[in-house]
Design a protein around this motif. Structure first.
Motif, PDB file in Angstrom:
ATOM      1  N   GLY A  42       0.819  -1.212   0.000  1.00  0.00           N
ATOM      2  CA  GLY A  42       0.000   0.000   0.000  1.00  0.00           C
ATOM      3  C   GLY A  42       0.850   1.259   0.000  1.00  0.00           C
ATOM      4  O   GLY A  42       0.541   2.240  -0.680  1.00  0.00           O
ATOM      5  N   MET A  43       1.941   1.224   0.750  1.00  0.00           N
ATOM      6  CA  MET A  43       2.781   2.423   0.830  1.00  0.00           C
ATOM      7  C   MET A  43       3.560   2.665  -0.458  1.00  0.00           C
ATOM      8  O   MET A  43       3.961   3.799  -0.728  1.00  0.00           O
ATOM      9  N   SER A  60       1.914  16.045   6.251  1.00  0.00           N
ATOM     10  CA  SER A  60       1.084  14.932   6.715  1.00  0.00           C
ATOM     11  C   SER A  60       0.316  14.315   5.555  1.00  0.00           C
ATOM     12  O   SER A  60       0.132  14.944   4.510  1.00  0.00           O
ATOM     13  N   GLN A  61      -0.137  13.076   5.779  1.00  0.00           N
ATOM     14  CA  GLN A  61      -0.933  12.351   4.789  1.00  0.00           C
ATOM     15  C   GLN A  61      -1.899  11.452   5.532  1.00  0.00           C
ATOM     16  O   GLN A  61      -1.482  10.655   6.373  1.00  0.00           O
ATOM     17  N   ASN A  62      -3.164  11.583   5.236  1.00  0.00           N
ATOM     18  CA  ASN A  62      -4.171  10.610   5.663  1.00  0.00           C
ATOM     19  C   ASN A  62      -4.510   9.821   4.419  1.00  0.00           C
ATOM     20  O   ASN A  62      -4.727  10.408   3.354  1.00  0.00           O
ATOM     21  N   ILE A  63      -4.547   8.510   4.540  1.00  0.00           N
ATOM     22  CA  ILE A  63      -4.832   7.692   3.357  1.00  0.00           C
ATOM     23  C   ILE A  63      -5.695   6.503   3.738  1.00  0.00           C
ATOM     24  O   ILE A  63      -5.548   5.940   4.828  1.00  0.00           O
ATOM     25  N   ARG A  64      -6.587   6.175   2.836  1.00  0.00           N
ATOM     26  CA  ARG A  64      -7.459   5.023   3.000  1.00  0.00           C
ATOM     27  C   ARG A  64      -7.207   4.113   1.803  1.00  0.00           C
ATOM     28  O   ARG A  64      -7.342   4.531   0.654  1.00  0.00           O
ATOM     29  N   PHE A  65      -6.809   2.876   2.085  1.00  0.00           N
ATOM     30  CA  PHE A  65      -6.569   1.902   1.020  1.00  0.00           C
ATOM     31  C   PHE A  65      -7.879   1.174   0.749  1.00  0.00           C
ATOM     32  O   PHE A  65      -8.457   0.573   1.651  1.00  0.00           O
ATOM     33  N   ILE A  66      -8.339   1.219  -0.496  1.00  0.00           N
ATOM     34  CA  ILE A  66      -9.665   0.735  -0.842  1.00  0.00           C
ATOM     35  C   ILE A  66      -9.622  -0.580  -1.614  1.00  0.00           C
ATOM     36  O   ILE A  66     -10.469  -1.452  -1.411  1.00  0.00           O
ATOM     37  N   LYS A  70     -10.620   3.060 -11.403  1.00  0.00           N
ATOM     38  CA  LYS A  70     -11.168   2.625 -10.116  1.00  0.00           C
ATOM     39  C   LYS A  70     -10.275   3.137  -8.986  1.00  0.00           C
ATOM     40  O   LYS A  70      -9.050   2.971  -9.018  1.00  0.00           O
ATOM     41  N   VAL A  71     -10.873   3.751  -7.979  1.00  0.00           N
ATOM     42  CA  VAL A  71     -10.110   4.275  -6.845  1.00  0.00           C
ATOM     43  C   VAL A  71      -9.545   3.116  -6.028  1.00  0.00           C
ATOM     44  O   VAL A  71     -10.285   2.227  -5.610  1.00  0.00           O
ATOM     45  N   VAL A  72      -8.223   3.135  -5.824  1.00  0.00           N
ATOM     46  CA  VAL A  72      -7.574   2.129  -4.991  1.00  0.00           C
ATOM     47  C   VAL A  72      -7.097   2.719  -3.662  1.00  0.00           C
ATOM     48  O   VAL A  72      -6.875   1.989  -2.705  1.00  0.00           O
ATOM     49  N   ALA A  73      -6.954   4.047  -3.612  1.00  0.00           N
ATOM     50  CA  ALA A  73      -6.574   4.739  -2.375  1.00  0.00           C
ATOM     51  C   ALA A  73      -6.993   6.193  -2.495  1.00  0.00           C
ATOM     52  O   ALA A  73      -6.947   6.771  -3.578  1.00  0.00           O
ATOM     53  N   ASP A  74      -7.400   6.763  -1.362  1.00  0.00           N
ATOM     54  CA  ASP A  74      -7.695   8.195  -1.366  1.00  0.00           C
ATOM     55  C   ASP A  74      -7.378   8.788  -0.009  1.00  0.00           C
ATOM     56  O   ASP A  74      -7.152   8.067   0.959  1.00  0.00           O
ATOM     57  N   GLY A  75      -7.323  10.114   0.047  1.00  0.00           N
ATOM     58  CA  GLY A  75      -7.015  10.769   1.304  1.00  0.00           C
ATOM     59  C   GLY A  75      -6.761  12.243   1.141  1.00  0.00           C
ATOM     60  O   GLY A  75      -7.276  12.882   0.216  1.00  0.00           O
ATOM     61  N   GLU A  76      -5.919  12.754   2.041  1.00  0.00           N
ATOM     62  CA  GLU A  76      -5.630  14.181   2.111  1.00  0.00           C
ATOM     63  C   GLU A  76      -4.181  14.380   2.528  1.00  0.00           C
ATOM     64  O   GLU A  76      -3.692  13.687   3.421  1.00  0.00           O
ATOM     65  N   ALA A  77      -3.509  15.312   1.876  1.00  0.00           N
ATOM     66  CA  ALA A  77      -2.132  15.650   2.236  1.00  0.00           C
ATOM     67  C   ALA A  77      -2.048  17.119   2.618  1.00  0.00           C
ATOM     68  O   ALA A  77      -2.788  17.951   2.085  1.00  0.00           O
ATOM     69  N   CYS A  79       2.137  29.249   4.702  1.00  0.00           N
ATOM     70  CA  CYS A  79       2.743  28.596   3.526  1.00  0.00           C
ATOM     71  C   CYS A  79       2.364  27.116   3.474  1.00  0.00           C
ATOM     72  O   CYS A  79       3.174  26.256   3.130  1.00  0.00           O
ATOM     73  N   ARG A  80       1.105  26.822   3.797  1.00  0.00           N
ATOM     74  CA  ARG A  80       0.600  25.451   3.800  1.00  0.00           C
ATOM     75  C   ARG A  80      -0.466  25.287   2.720  1.00  0.00           C
ATOM     76  O   ARG A  80      -1.211  26.215   2.411  1.00  0.00           O
ATOM     77  N   VAL A  81      -0.528  24.080   2.196  1.00  0.00           N
ATOM     78  CA  VAL A  81      -1.538  23.730   1.212  1.00  0.00           C
ATOM     79  C   VAL A  81      -2.123  22.374   1.601  1.00  0.00           C
ATOM     80  O   VAL A  81      -1.382  21.451   1.948  1.00  0.00           O
ATOM     81  N   VAL A  82      -3.453  22.272   1.558  1.00  0.00           N
ATOM     82  CA  VAL A  82      -4.150  21.006   1.796  1.00  0.00           C
ATOM     83  C   VAL A  82      -4.633  20.514   0.434  1.00  0.00           C
ATOM     84  O   VAL A  82      -5.241  21.274  -0.329  1.00  0.00           O
ATOM     85  N   LEU A  83      -4.324  19.245   0.133  1.00  0.00           N
ATOM     86  CA  LEU A  83      -4.675  18.665  -1.164  1.00  0.00           C
ATOM     87  C   LEU A  83      -5.448  17.376  -0.991  1.00  0.00           C
ATOM     88  O   LEU A  83      -5.147  16.576  -0.088  1.00  0.00           O
ATOM     89  N   ASP A  84      -6.436  17.168  -1.848  1.00  0.00           N
ATOM     90  CA  ASP A  84      -7.095  15.868  -1.931  1.00  0.00           C
ATOM     91  C   ASP A  84      -6.173  14.967  -2.732  1.00  0.00           C
ATOM     92  O   ASP A  84      -5.568  15.400  -3.716  1.00  0.00           O
ATOM     93  N   THR A  85      -6.060  13.716  -2.318  1.00  0.00           N
ATOM     94  CA  THR A  85      -5.180  12.765  -3.003  1.00  0.00           C
ATOM     95  C   THR A  85      -5.982  11.524  -3.376  1.00  0.00           C
ATOM     96  O   THR A  85      -6.817  11.065  -2.596  1.00  0.00           O
ATOM     97  N   VAL A  86      -5.717  11.014  -4.568  1.00  0.00           N
ATOM     98  CA  VAL A  86      -6.411   9.803  -5.004  1.00  0.00           C
ATOM     99  C   VAL A  86      -5.493   9.009  -5.928  1.00  0.00           C
ATOM    100  O   VAL A  86      -4.750   9.581  -6.731  1.00  0.00           O
ATOM    101  N   CYS A  87      -5.543   7.688  -5.776  1.00  0.00           N
ATOM    102  CA  CYS A  87      -4.828   6.775  -6.674  1.00  0.00           C
ATOM    103  C   CYS A  87      -5.868   5.891  -7.336  1.00  0.00           C
ATOM    104  O   CYS A  87      -6.755   5.354  -6.653  1.00  0.00           O
TER     105      CYS A  87
END
Length: 145
Positions: free
Chosen positions: A61-62, A85-91, A127-134, A114-122
């Motif tokens: 997953g990593m 930081s990264q929050n991630i959910r493996f789907i 088909k989504v296999v992982a998603d989260g926020e960085a 100087c921070r940015v929050v991003l939605d992350t998806v793989c």
């Protein structure tokens, strides 16, 4: 942009997006196992993995999550970015020879920090296999001499 070609905080706005795609190979899995020390049989032993819910070997997953890092460090925000930081959910599992596309999208820009929050998806074949926020720290044109 900063001298390395990455976006400064002043250049970023919600909705900006970038992607990176990579086909996972046998070598990627073996190298990741060696570098990370994660030698779980689900990744390395086909005979064992065939007895699991996945019915065969799957990528770490990593390793998949690492493709998010590639987008952040190379494309958006790009060079000079510091991963906070990264929050991630493996789907769903990723298998050898599947192409993973990692996409990041700017959700929030916090100029004073100087921070940015991003939605992350793989995804694999859409088909989504992982998603989260960085959350990342980026450079600022205000801090340049």
């Amino acid at each position: 942009m900063n001298p390395l070609g990455g976006y400064d905080i002043e250049d970023l706005q919600p909705g900006m997006s970038a992607s990176f795609g990579k086909t996972v190979t046998e070598a990627d899995i073996l190298l990741f196992a060696g570098v990370s020390g994660d030698i779980n049989a689900i990744h390395l032993n086909e005979e064992f993995a065939a007895t699991t819910i996945f019915g065969g070997r799957v990528a770490h997953g990593m390793l998949t999550a690492g493709f998010i890092s590639a987008v952040l460090g190379n494309k958006l925000p790009g060079p000079g970015t510091v991963y906070i930081s990264q929050n991630i959910r493996f789907i769903a599992p990723v298998r050898i020879e599947q192409t993973v596309t990692a996409t990041v999208t700017v959700r929030e820009v916090i100029p004073e920090k100087c921070r940015v929050v991003l939605d992350t998806v793989c995804t694999v074949l859409g088909k989504v296999v992982a998603d989260g926020e960085a959350t990342v720290m980026v450079t600022s044109s205000r801090m340049k001499a």
